[in-house]
Design a protein around this motif. Structure first.
Motif, mmCIF file in Angstrom:
data_model
loop_
_atom_site.group_PDB
_atom_site.id
_atom_site.type_symbol
_atom_site.label_atom_id
_atom_site.label_comp_id
_atom_site.label_asym_id
_atom_site.label_seq_id
_atom_site.Cartn_x
_atom_site.Cartn_y
_atom_site.Cartn_z
ATOM 1 N N VAL A 1 0.832 -1.209 0.000
ATOM 2 C CA VAL A 1 0.000 0.000 0.000
ATOM 3 C C VAL A 1 0.861 1.251 0.000
ATOM 4 C CG1 VAL A 1 -1.681 1.310 1.355
ATOM 5 C CG2 VAL A 1 -1.947 -1.153 1.097
ATOM 6 N N ARG A 2 1.978 1.205 0.702
ATOM 7 C CA ARG A 2 2.897 2.354 0.685
ATOM 8 C C ARG A 2 3.363 2.656 -0.739
ATOM 9 N NH1 ARG A 2 7.227 1.240 5.597
ATOM 10 N NH2 ARG A 2 5.895 1.845 7.380
ATOM 11 N N GLU A 3 3.697 1.609 -1.480
ATOM 12 C CA GLU A 3 4.210 1.792 -2.841
ATOM 13 C C GLU A 3 3.160 2.396 -3.768
ATOM 14 O OE1 GLU A 3 7.277 1.372 -4.091
ATOM 15 O OE2 GLU A 3 7.917 1.012 -2.021
ATOM 16 N N LYS A 4 1.891 2.072 -3.516
ATOM 17 C CA LYS A 4 0.820 2.549 -4.388
ATOM 18 C C LYS A 4 0.257 3.898 -3.970
ATOM 19 C CE LYS A 4 -0.679 -2.165 -5.497
ATOM 20 N NZ LYS A 4 -1.787 -3.161 -5.387
ATOM 21 N N ALA A 5 0.595 4.364 -2.779
ATOM 22 C CA ALA A 5 0.030 5.614 -2.259
ATOM 23 C C ALA A 5 0.507 6.797 -3.095
ATOM 24 C CB ALA A 5 0.424 5.805 -0.799
ATOM 25 N N GLU A 6 -0.461 7.572 -3.586
ATOM 26 C CA GLU A 6 -0.144 8.628 -4.551
ATOM 27 C C GLU A 6 0.710 9.739 -3.952
ATOM 28 O OE1 GLU A 6 -2.484 11.567 -7.727
ATOM 29 O OE2 GLU A 6 -3.589 10.221 -6.379
ATOM 30 N N TYR A 7 0.386 10.140 -2.715
ATOM 31 C CA TYR A 7 1.077 11.293 -2.142
ATOM 32 C C TYR A 7 2.026 10.929 -1.002
ATOM 33 C CZ TYR A 7 -2.543 13.728 -4.737
ATOM 34 O OH TYR A 7 -3.371 14.169 -5.734
ATOM 35 N N PHE A 8 2.140 9.641 -0.728
ATOM 36 C CA PHE A 8 2.997 9.234 0.384
ATOM 37 C C PHE A 8 4.451 9.601 0.113
ATOM 38 C CE2 PHE A 8 5.455 5.704 2.481
ATOM 39 C CZ PHE A 8 5.364 6.255 3.755
ATOM 40 N N LYS A 9 5.104 10.141 1.113
ATOM 41 C CA LYS A 9 6.510 10.557 1.096
ATOM 42 C C LYS A 9 6.743 11.838 0.306
ATOM 43 C CE LYS A 9 8.557 6.617 -0.042
ATOM 44 N NZ LYS A 9 9.632 5.604 -0.208
ATOM 45 N N ASP A 10 5.664 12.520 -0.104
ATOM 46 C CA ASP A 10 5.854 13.842 -0.701
ATOM 47 C C ASP A 10 6.421 14.767 0.375
ATOM 48 O OD1 ASP A 10 4.907 12.999 -3.064
ATOM 49 O OD2 ASP A 10 3.072 14.191 -3.080
ATOM 50 N N VAL A 11 7.439 15.531 0.036
ATOM 51 C CA VAL A 11 8.038 16.442 1.016
ATOM 52 C C VAL A 11 8.316 17.794 0.376
ATOM 53 C CG1 VAL A 11 9.129 14.617 2.370
ATOM 54 C CG2 VAL A 11 10.391 15.650 0.479
ATOM 55 N N ASN A 12 8.327 18.802 1.207
ATOM 56 C CA ASN A 12 8.766 20.133 0.817
ATOM 57 C C ASN A 12 10.077 20.376 1.548
ATOM 58 O OD1 ASN A 12 9.241 22.940 0.687
ATOM 59 N ND2 ASN A 12 7.045 23.363 0.453
ATOM 60 N N GLU A 13 11.180 20.036 0.902
ATOM 61 C CA GLU A 13 12.473 20.049 1.578
ATOM 62 C C GLU A 13 12.850 21.429 2.097
ATOM 63 O OE1 GLU A 13 15.362 18.352 -0.985
ATOM 64 O OE2 GLU A 13 14.448 16.336 -0.948
ATOM 65 N N GLU A 14 12.512 22.463 1.347
ATOM 66 C CA GLU A 14 12.861 23.820 1.777
ATOM 67 C C GLU A 14 12.101 24.189 3.045
ATOM 68 O OE1 GLU A 14 12.790 28.434 0.091
ATOM 69 O OE2 GLU A 14 12.374 26.739 -1.245
ATOM 70 N N PHE A 15 10.796 23.863 3.077
ATOM 71 C CA PHE A 15 9.997 24.145 4.276
ATOM 72 C C PHE A 15 10.493 23.336 5.466
ATOM 73 C CE2 PHE A 15 6.674 22.455 7.052
ATOM 74 C CZ PHE A 15 6.244 23.628 7.670
#
Length: 359
Positions: free
Chosen positions: A326-340
């Motif tokens: 499920v983690r692999e299929k999650a569309e937004y999982f692990k999206d990050v804003n590195e600057e923020f």
């Protein structure tokens, strides 16, 4: 020099009393285990009511029955709540009558738990007085139960004394009865700060044969960073003991662990303390959570106790392999804003560390 409370607690929870209690226990047949599905990890979370007692043996027997119920259900691990020692405040001479008076007064006057009532200094003395004797006695019986029933045990939290400081933390015990490690609370409540409890600075992840487990404590789930760090360290299951000093509300109760599970794509297992003590009301349902797309009703809840007060053992099977799928299929999982995130961590945590060092 020991104060009178330390002497009382050491007497009531002496090594001799603990050994005598353990010797009286009957054997347990592991053949009673309920078989679980192959490849699944069965987790049990305890929801239990505070029941003030003046007998450590009575308290220990209550804990044993929860462990036995979890084992009979085929659980690999059982988790207890935060402040799991409150029942033993009844060892204080005269506490029973005082407790009944304060509870009745609070119920009749509808006193808000959030208002507090002072007495932080006295509580610090009580917590410090009980901590050493309780930790030694409690860990000994839990190590015996773990080995006796062949089950991992997370003890729930209690007061740990280290180098003269008080911490709110819990212990993870192996099936063989060995202590695997302790996790102390990182984020404190105002109440805990007032009574002098210190915070920890490290979140640990324990690698077991059933998966990788983290055990933050109650308030730690208020902050997304805690579960994010657990995930980054490889955690698959996060156990959270709670003791919420508030009237129960379903949506309010979800504000901690539930959103953290959705953000971090881990399983969450919450053990809960409830009932009245010293005029303070604790409520909360034990529950087991998963990302919403892994749950039948798409609500993120795998299992939950039927009521926010009382005694329950909530049990469920967790599929670790499916979690990774499920983690692999999650569309937004692990999206990050590195600057923020860089700016956020520097402002919040570096400033916190600097202020602490200055003090």
């Amino acid at each position: 020099m020991k104060n009178i409370l330390e002497i009382v607690f050491e007497s009531k929870m002496s090594e001799k009393k603990v050994n005598n209690y353990l010797r009286r226990l009957h054997g347990f047949s592991r053949g009673n285990f309920i078989l679980k599905k192959k490849g699944k990890v069965r987790v049990a979370c305890v929801e239990r009511e505070i029941k003030v007692t003046n007998s450590f043996e009575e308290y220990a027997e209550r804990m044993r029955k929860f462990v036995e119920e979890a084992a009979l259900k085929g659980s690999d691990i059982v988790a207890f709540p935060e402040y799991n020692f409150f029942d033993l405040l009844g060892l204080i001479p005269g506490f029973g009558k005082l407790n009944n008076f304060l509870n009745k007064k609070a119920k009749s006057e509808e006193v808000s738990n959030s208002e507090g009532g002072g007495g932080e200094g006295l509580l610090k003395v009580i917590f410090k007085s009980i901590s050493k004797a309780y930790q030694e006695a409690y860990e000994k019986i839990m190590r015996d139960f773990a080995k006796r029933y062949g089950i991992y045990i997370y003890t729930g939290s209690y007061i740990i004394t280290e180098n003269g400081n008080l911490y709110n933390g819990g212990t993870l015990i192996s099936r063989e009865g060995e202590i695997l490690g302790r996790q102390k609370k990182i984020h404190l409540t105002d109440f805990e700060e007032k009574i002098g409890i210190k915070r920890d600075e490290e979140l640990k992840v324990f690698s077991l044969d059933i998966g990788k487990i983290a055990c933050p404590v109650c308030m730690d789930a208020t902050y997304f960073e805690t579960f994010r760090m657990a995930f980054e360290k490889g955690a698959e299951i996060v156990i959270l003991p709670i003791a919420n000093m508030e009237e129960y509300n379903f949506w309010r109760a979800l504000r901690g662990i539930w959103p953290r599970v959705q953000e971090s794509y881990v399983y969450g297992a919450k053990a809960s303390l409830n009932g009245w003590i010293g005029g303070i009301h604790f409520t909360g349902k034990a529950a087991i959570f998963a990302p919403i797309d892994m749950t039948e009703n798409e609500d993120g809840i795998i299992a939950i106790a039927p009521h926010y007060e009382g005694d329950y053992v909530v049990t469920s099977d967790l599929d670790i392999e499916r979690l990774y799928e499920v983690r692999e299929k999650a569309e937004y999982f692990k999206d990050v804003n590195e600057e923020f995130e860089k700016d956020y961590y520097e402002k919040v945590y570096e400033n916190f560390r600097r202020v602490k060092d200055e003090k």
